[in-house]
Design an enzyme around this catalytic site. Structure first.
Site, PDB file in Angstrom:
ATOM      1  N   LYS A 166      30.295  37.057  31.402  1.00  0.00           N
ATOM      2  CA  LYS A 166      31.621  37.193  30.969  1.00  0.00           C
ATOM      3  C   LYS A 166      31.791  37.382  29.436  1.00  0.00           C
ATOM      4  O   LYS A 166      31.266  36.619  28.803  1.00  0.00           O
ATOM      5  CB  LYS A 166      32.429  35.861  31.815  1.00  0.00           C
ATOM      6  N   SER A 216      39.868  34.618  36.878  1.00  0.00           N
ATOM      7  CA  SER A 216      39.901  35.606  35.790  1.00  0.00           C
ATOM      8  C   SER A 216      38.635  36.179  35.694  1.00  0.00           C
ATOM      9  O   SER A 216      38.323  37.296  34.879  1.00  0.00           O
ATOM     10  CB  SER A 216      40.210  34.737  34.551  1.00  0.00           C
ATOM     11  N   SER A 247      38.658  30.062  38.235  1.00  0.00           N
ATOM     12  CA  SER A 247      38.307  31.529  37.747  1.00  0.00           C
ATOM     13  C   SER A 247      36.841  32.076  37.982  1.00  0.00           C
ATOM     14  O   SER A 247      36.497  33.230  37.880  1.00  0.00           O
ATOM     15  CB  SER A 247      38.423  31.594  36.349  1.00  0.00           C
TER      16      SER A 247
END
Lengths: 473, 483
Positions: free
Chosen positions: B86, B161, B185
């Site tokens: 990420k 997210s 997330s």
């Protein structure tokens, strides 16, 4: 601006002292905390506030904070680090990690050499900011063309020592800072150098009419870089506030900047709309709850503090408060006590330490040599003046006082020889002699000086004075 | 638009199988990487899982691993396994942007601890994945680089997210990926993309090098196609890190060893408050089916009320923005990242932040600044902290009677682009089931458990008490087998 009428006005002073703690690395990272250096070389990701960096508490800074707290008679307690949020270019994260409602040290006091007790509200840990240099304009951020930021200092551990508003004049304020500095140095927490900024003083000043129950509105003065400035700034600011009130105006709470050059304080920013720092506990750090055993170990290892050393010396010598304070301040108390233990007269020891041992090297003086010098003096083998000369030589080069005295040809003068010289001078200077007999003490120096001149400094000043006095009868 | 394709992961293998093949010399790491890069080349343009691909560095690294194996060395439990990271995890010398304009082009001088540990275990980073800017969002629509699409249906969001990481694993770009979970997330995009996602106990995985959003909630965790792969990654990245003051002084629990222990005798609680209003019928049905599957495997299942979780969303939207408002203050144009020049330092900071942050980030900074302001602190932030304590207490009470709790991960399956961007509150409601465990600091996993009426994946959330990872993984493994 006139000086204020102290019968009518009382000045109230509270000091906030920021001391840089003498750690090798910063409060929350391994970057060096050393003073100076090429700009932006004492840095690492945390100092730069890089994304993803995290603070890890420096345990040595905690230990130093505890040492100071204990030395200031504070309660060492469970504490929490909080973020103080405000934007400024030399504040890399745009928040400062400090302590807010739970400081590590709370509720202590400091005893001044005069015996006055000054309350200490708290002494908490926080990180220092970087340094901004504003180029162009007046050197202020608002009208600068550009600013340079040096983050070497950012993150260096500070202990903010918040004193209570217990001080009432500039002299006490100076004594407080001076004593605090001595304590910080004694416990090894700070080098106490005001000129390098490792000790910074912010000063809250207000005035009120004597007998008033409430404090007046205070102003905070920043940029005080020496003890002398501190005194001047307080006197100026107190007079400014009294003038305002006298002319029907009111004091506005604000932060003011001390200008050393014009000897005035100037408005820096108004505090009426109080800054909102949005303090909240720093979620990157856990609460700091020092093990009581650790705290007790630190307490046991504390050196004797200046106040304790003054008490110890005063008990032995009974000298004046000022002399005792000066001797402890010079770090000569251990020498004096050892010399007295070795049989030297306490009064002479204190006199020498107070007047003749301002040289820093005096601390390394051999107590036995110092004691034997004082004994020679009290035995009459050396005059006070000769003893002073020998002492200077001892500090300079060391050695044996007797050999030094012999090498300089010092020997006590015969009393009859001295009597002859004094009588001769009385006859040669009848006018001066008459003034002496009329009680003009200043003339004593003239006669003593003449005797010294005639004897090449061998005479004992006290003996000369005694002789002169005996001749007036 | 029709789905991109059926789930491809089976054809390219799990992380565990890949590592075993590479370690034994049956397969070269470079071959593994090339296979994944080929799939990325074919489909990434449609999916947009990545903000950055590091294909050449991955090839170099794979060759080095092959050389190590040839020399008789063991590169580690994830030898040659491609991993997607990420883009809010710092990677040395590789741009880390948090999908924000304000960090465009910024290259960290260090790796996050989790990245270092993956590399030490032999994993090969193939790229940085897309996210909602600074991890603020539930759809990956709030990204400066554009949205990521759900590989199961390109007209739908992948969740967020960590949408890029979830989509990368779902699309077969990598068998495993790392995400971060502040309010769901990892778990919510895992559910929406049909993969496994785990948020460990707060403090079990280092946050050093994770760009902070809500520091007291943020936790790094894995995406994987199997529960076992996720367990291996947890053990690799977890455990004490002296560089993170909130890191627990212990290793990650031995979850791999207990994966096959089953659920016989375990007590499973179905959280009443997470099965009623707001939960789509097909999602609720799958959660009940999961409960039945666990019962069939020997667990006892009962409904349990955890009343305080209903306040979770409100508390979260005070705590997380408050911390974010402070955490994001450092993006000011002074030291790194984008700078928009202006006459004074203050105006430069304002111009930089105005241009550099997207709307959702600005919204949360304002929320958080307000919540911490003098006069409002007690009513907002202070109150939220009390709710947090209450939620923890209610969970504790539930865990006296149950070993794990079960709920939906997300109230619905993947929704269409633009569905919820107009109404932030609708978007926030997506995290209603995941947020409470973040506030409590507890672990939770999302496991795929069938599909909804629209044919899209549904995830079941397994929650456990602090440090309850072993039992959580046991339950997840049984659900995986029964799905």
């Amino acid at each position: 601006m006139s000086s204020i009428d102290l019968d009518r006005w009382e000045v109230v002073i509270g000091l906030e002292v920021h001391a840089e703690l003498a750690t090798r690395t910063k409060l929350f990272s391994a970057a060096t905390a050393e003073f100076g250096g090429e700009p932006n070389t004492h840095i690492d990701p945390l100092t730069l506030g890089l994304p993803g960096s995290l603070p890890v508490l420096n345990s040595h800074a905690v230990e130093l904070a505890i040492r100071v707290g204990l030395a200031l008679n504070c309660t060492v307690q469970r504490s929490v680090f909080a973020r103080k949020n405000y934007f400024y270019p030399d504040q890399p994260k745009n928040y400062q990690i400090s302590q807010y409602d739970l400081p590590i040290n709370a509720d202590g006091f400091l005893e001044l050499p005069s015996g006055k007790i000054v309350g200490v509200e708290r002494a908490h840990l926080e990180e220092d900011t970087g340094k901004s240099t504003h180029i162009g304009g007046g050197g202020r951020i608002h009208d600068a063309q550009y600013s340079l930021v040096d983050l070497n200092r950012a993150g260096v551990p500070l202990l903010e020592i918040v004193g209570r508003p217990d001080l009432r004049n500039a002299e006490d304020a100076r004594a407080y800072v001076s004593e605090l500095r001595a304590v910080l140095v004694a416990v090894g927490a700070s080098d106490g150098k005001m000129e390098e900024g490792s000790l910074r003083v912010d000063c809250n000043v207000s005035v009120r009419e004597r007998g008033a129950a409430e404090f007046g509105t205070r102003c905070e003065i920043k940029n005080i870089n020496s003890l002398r400035s501190l005194g001047r700034a307080i006197d100026y600011e107190a007079a400014r506030q009294v003038d305002l009130i006298d002319s029907g105006e009111r004091v506005v709470q604000q932060t003011r900047h001390w200008n050393e050059d014009d000897g005035r304080t100037h408005t820096l920013r108004s505090k009426e709309g109080a800054d909102d720092y949005r303090y909240f506990p720093d979620p990157d750090l856990i609460e700091l709850d020092p093990d009581p055993e650790w705290v007790e170990r630190i307490r046991a290892e504390l050196p004797l503090l200046p106040a304790e050393r003054r008490h110890r010396l005063a008990e032995r010598v009974g000298g004046s408060t000022e002399a005792v304070a000066l001797i402890v301040d010079r770090g000569l108390d251990v020498l004096c006590l050892a010399a007295i233990d070795a049989g030297a007269d306490a009064g002479r020891v204190v006199t020498h330490a107070e007047h003749n041992l301002s040289d820093e090297r005096a601390r390394d003086l051999d107590p036995a040599a110092f004691a034997s010098l004082v004994r020679m003096e009290t035995d009459g083998a050396l005059t006070a003046t000769q003893a002073k000369t020998v002492l200077a030589e001892l500090v300079e080069r060391g050695g044996d006082p007797a050999s030094i005295a012999a090498a300089k040809g010092f020997e006590a003068m015969d009393t009859s020889e001295l009597e002859g010289i004094v009588d001769g001078l009385i006859s040669a200077h009848p006018d001066e002699w008459q003034r002496f007999c009329d009680g003009d003490v200043k003339v004593t120096g003239f006669f003593v000086g003449q005797v010294m001149k005639a004897t090449g400094g061998k005479a004992d000043g006290k003996a000369v004075t005694a002789l002169l006095n005996s001749r007036t009868a | 638009m029709s789905p991109a394709r059926a789930l491809p992961e089976a054809s390219l293998g799990t992380a565990i199988d890949t590592a075993a093949a590479v370690r034994s010399g049956d397969r070269s790491a470079i071959d593994v990487i090339e296979e994944r890069l080929a799939r990325i080349a074919a489909d990434e343009e449609q999916v947009h899982a990545f903000n950055l691909l590091s294909a050449d560095a991955a090839r170099d690294r794979a060759r080095a691993i092959d050389e190590a194996v040839a020399a008789g060395d063991d590169p580690g439990p994830l030898a040659g396994v491609p991993v997607a990271i990420k883009d809010n995890l710092c990677t040395r010398g590789v741009a880390t942007t948090c999908s924000s304009r304000i960090l465009a082009g910024w290259e960290p001088p260090y790796d996050a601890t989790v990245v270092t540990r993956l590399r030490q275990a032999g994993a090969v980073m193939i790229g940085k994945t897309n996210l909602d800017e600074f991890a603020m969002g539930s759809s990956t629509e709030h990204s400066a680089t554009g949205p990521t699409r759900n590989p199961h249906d390109l007209a739908r969001v992948p969740g967020g997210s960590s949408g890029g990481s979830a989509a990368a694993v779902a699309a077969g770009f990598a068998p495993i990926a790392l995400g971060s979970d502040t309010g769901g997330s990892i778990r919510q995009p895992a559910a929406l993309c049909g993969v496994v996602g785990v948020k460990p106990t707060y403090g079990l995985v280092s946050r050093l090098g994770l760009v902070a959003f809500g520091s007291s909630l943020d936790q790094v965790g894995p995406f994987a196609t199997t529960v076992a792969d996720a367990a291996v990654v947890c053990e690799v990245i977890g455990g004490h890190d002296p560089g993170d003051s909130t890191s627990l002084p212990q290793p990650f629990p031995s979850v791999v060893e207990h994966l096959d222990d089953g659920v016989d005798g375990l007590r499973v609680g179905l959280v009443t408050e997470m099965l009623g209003e707001g939960i789509a019928d097909d999602v609720g049905a799958r959660v009940r089916a999961a409960a039945e599957a666990l019962a069939a495997a020997g667990a006892t299942v009962e409904e349990v009320s955890v009343p305080a979780v209903t306040y979770g969303l409100s508390a979260y939207y005070l705590v997380a923005p408050a911390e974010a408002s402070s955490n994001l203050a450092r993006y000011d144009g002074v030291r790194y990242g984008v700078r928009v020049d202006a006459p004074t330092a203050g105006e430069m900071m304002e111009a930089t932040r105005t241009a550099g942050f997207g709307d959702e980030v600005k919204r949360r900074i304002m929320l958080g600044t307000y919540a911490l302001s003098a006069g409002y602190y007690d009513a907002f932030y202070g109150q939220a902290l009390k709710v947090r304590t209450l939620i923890r207490a209610d969970f504790d009470a539930a865990y006296e009677r149950f070993d794990v709790l079960l709920s939906p991960t997300s109230p619905t399956t993947a929704f269409a682009f633009g569905d919820k961007t107009a109404d932030p509150l609708q978007m926030y409601l997506n995290d209603v089931c995941t947020i409470p465990t973040n506030l409590a600091g507890h672990p939770a996993a999302s496991v795929p458990f069938g599909i909804g009426e629209d044919g899209l994946p549904i995830g079941v959330q397994v929650m456990a008490p602090a440090l309850g990872e072993i039992v959580m993984f046991r339950v997840a493994a049984v659900l995986e087998g029964a799905a």
